[in-house]
Design a protein around this motif. Structure first.
Motif, PDB file in Angstrom:
ATOM      1  N   THR A 161       0.814  -1.223   0.000  1.00  0.00           N
ATOM      2  CA  THR A 161       0.000   0.000   0.000  1.00  0.00           C
ATOM      3  C   THR A 161       0.841   1.264   0.000  1.00  0.00           C
ATOM      4  N   ASN A 166       4.748   0.344  -5.725  1.00  0.00           N
ATOM      5  CA  ASN A 166       3.320   0.283  -6.041  1.00  0.00           C
ATOM      6  C   ASN A 166       2.731   1.676  -6.244  1.00  0.00           C
ATOM      7  N   LEU A 169       3.697   2.704  -9.744  1.00  0.00           N
ATOM      8  CA  LEU A 169       2.886   1.991 -10.745  1.00  0.00           C
ATOM      9  C   LEU A 169       1.460   2.525 -10.786  1.00  0.00           C
ATOM     10  N   ALA A 170       0.884   2.800  -9.603  1.00  0.00           N
ATOM     11  CA  ALA A 170      -0.480   3.319  -9.563  1.00  0.00           C
ATOM     12  C   ALA A 170      -0.551   4.699 -10.207  1.00  0.00           C
ATOM     13  N   GLY A 173      -0.844   4.428 -13.806  1.00  0.00           N
ATOM     14  CA  GLY A 173      -2.013   3.700 -14.284  1.00  0.00           C
ATOM     15  C   GLY A 173      -1.755   2.229 -14.531  1.00  0.00           C
ATOM     16  N   LEU A 174      -0.686   1.696 -13.949  1.00  0.00           N
ATOM     17  CA  LEU A 174      -0.346   0.283 -14.123  1.00  0.00           C
ATOM     18  C   LEU A 174      -0.829  -0.523 -12.928  1.00  0.00           C
ATOM     19  N   PRO A 175      -1.074  -1.824 -13.098  1.00  0.00           N
ATOM     20  CA  PRO A 175      -1.550  -2.651 -11.977  1.00  0.00           C
ATOM     21  C   PRO A 175      -0.463  -2.837 -10.921  1.00  0.00           C
ATOM     22  N   THR A 176      -0.894  -2.906  -9.677  1.00  0.00           N
ATOM     23  CA  THR A 176       0.026  -3.141  -8.560  1.00  0.00           C
ATOM     24  C   THR A 176      -0.114  -4.581  -8.085  1.00  0.00           C
ATOM     25  N   ALA A 177       0.740  -4.969  -7.142  1.00  0.00           N
ATOM     26  CA  ALA A 177       0.720  -6.346  -6.647  1.00  0.00           C
ATOM     27  C   ALA A 177       1.262  -6.379  -5.230  1.00  0.00           C
ATOM     28  N   TRP A 179       3.831  -7.962  -3.795  1.00  0.00           N
ATOM     29  CA  TRP A 179       4.969  -8.641  -4.399  1.00  0.00           C
ATOM     30  C   TRP A 179       5.506  -9.788  -3.565  1.00  0.00           C
ATOM     31  N   ASP A 182       2.584 -12.895  -2.944  1.00  0.00           N
ATOM     32  CA  ASP A 182       1.993 -13.563  -4.097  1.00  0.00           C
ATOM     33  C   ASP A 182       2.945 -14.673  -4.538  1.00  0.00           C
TER      34      ASP A 182
END
Length: 324
Positions: A161, A166, A169-170, A173-177, A179, A182
């Motif tokens: 968060t 992240n 990336l947010a 406009g890219l997807p976050t994870a 990391w 997962d």
């Protein structure tokens, strides 16, 4: 014959033997005396190293092998020999198989990534005109830093968060994870950190190798028509860097097999067994589950795997290396 008389007779015999040896040495030719002196000096100089090698390597390895043949638990006052039962359990344990596959995948990512990145940065620094020392220091810093502290910094960067990665990336406009939690990204992220940590070491070695390449070879390549940088890289630089490349591959592979700090700090082998490496399995079995006999068996198998792969890797790479 009484005991004192026998003792005196044996002492006299030893003294006579010593006198004969000394007389033979004195009567020997100067070449033989010089060879004897050189041999004695060599053993005196190597004696401490041989002793340390035995005390710090062979004796501990022998101790681990003996522990692997028992059911000893860490802190227990008693144990019994179980033969090869621990080794049979190792090869039938799904957790060990998972950590072995993870370790092989980790090495297959870290070694090529480190070699290619280290060589690329070394070429860029060598081709630059200024601030070479600054760039060398910046890229070498991760290798010198304490990996545990660096792992904590990476944990902050990879926070799901509030982590900078992240958030960047947010913002794009890219997807976050998540990391590190997962199972599809935990091991690759650890491998990226491994590349980052070994990058400076490989870069310094490649820089030394680049400086040792004679300029005459590049001049000859220009005469032969290899005037493009890619042609010079393919025909001169890479062949002449063969010994350095082989050394970098072997050392980085050994360091990759020994990866532990980042697993312990960042993932603890999770989620599940997705990021568990062999050295962490050894630690967990020996010091968390207190199954010291089983952990010693894992250590023996780990040592055999590393030695075998190193020998195979050396033999394969050495055939393609050009020595001056």
């Amino acid at each position: 014959m009484s005991r004192p008389a026998a003792t005196m007779e044996s002492a006299g015999t030893m003294a006579q033997a010593g006198d004969r040896g000394a007389s033979q040495l004195l009567s020997a030719s100067p070449a033989k005396r010089r060879a004897f002196a050189e041999g004695a000096t060599a053993w005196m100089l190597a004696g401490l190293a041989v002793f340390l090698l035995l005390a710090l390597f062979f004796v501990p390895v022998l101790g681990v092998v003996l522990i692997a043949l028992t059911d000893w638990q860490f802190g227990s006052a008693s144990f019994s020999f179980v033969g090869l039962a621990n080794f049979r359990e190792v090869f039938t344990d799904q957790g060990f198989r998972a950590s072995l596959l993870n370790t092989i995948l980790y090495v297959l990512i870290v070694v090529p990534g480190t070699v290619v990145s280290g060589l690329a940065i070394a070429l860029l620094i060598e081709s630059g005109r200024s601030c070479r020392a600054f760039y060398r220091a910046i890229h070498f810093l991760p290798f010198m830093a304490t990996l545990t502290a660096m792992a904590i910094a990476w944990e902050a960067l990879l926070h799901p968060t509030i982590g900078l990665i992240n958030q960047t990336l947010a913002a794009m406009g890219l997807p976050t994870a998540n990391w590190l939690r997962d199972e599809n990204t935990a091991l690759p992220v650890l491998a990226v950190i491994g590349i980052w940590q070994n990058l400076g070491y490989a870069m310094v070695l490649f820089l030394a190798g680049l400086k040792s390449i004679p300029q005459d070879l590049y001049d000859a390549a220009n005469v032969d028509g290899a005037d493009m940088w890619l042609d010079r890289l393919r025909t001169v630089t890479l062949p002449m860097l063969g010994p350095v490349t082989m050394f970098v591959v072997i050392v980085v592979a050994l360091r990759a097999f020994e990866a532990f700090d980042t697993v312990k700090v960042l993932t603890q082998g999770g989620p599940g067994h997705a990021s568990e490496l062999l050295l962490y399995t050894l630690y967990r079995e020996s010091f968390e589950y207190l199954r010291t006999g089983y952990g010693a068996a894992v250590a023996v198998v780990f040592l055999l795997i590393v030695v075998t792969l190193t020998l195979v890797q050396t033999r394969i790479v050495d055939k393609k290396v050009h020595y001056q």
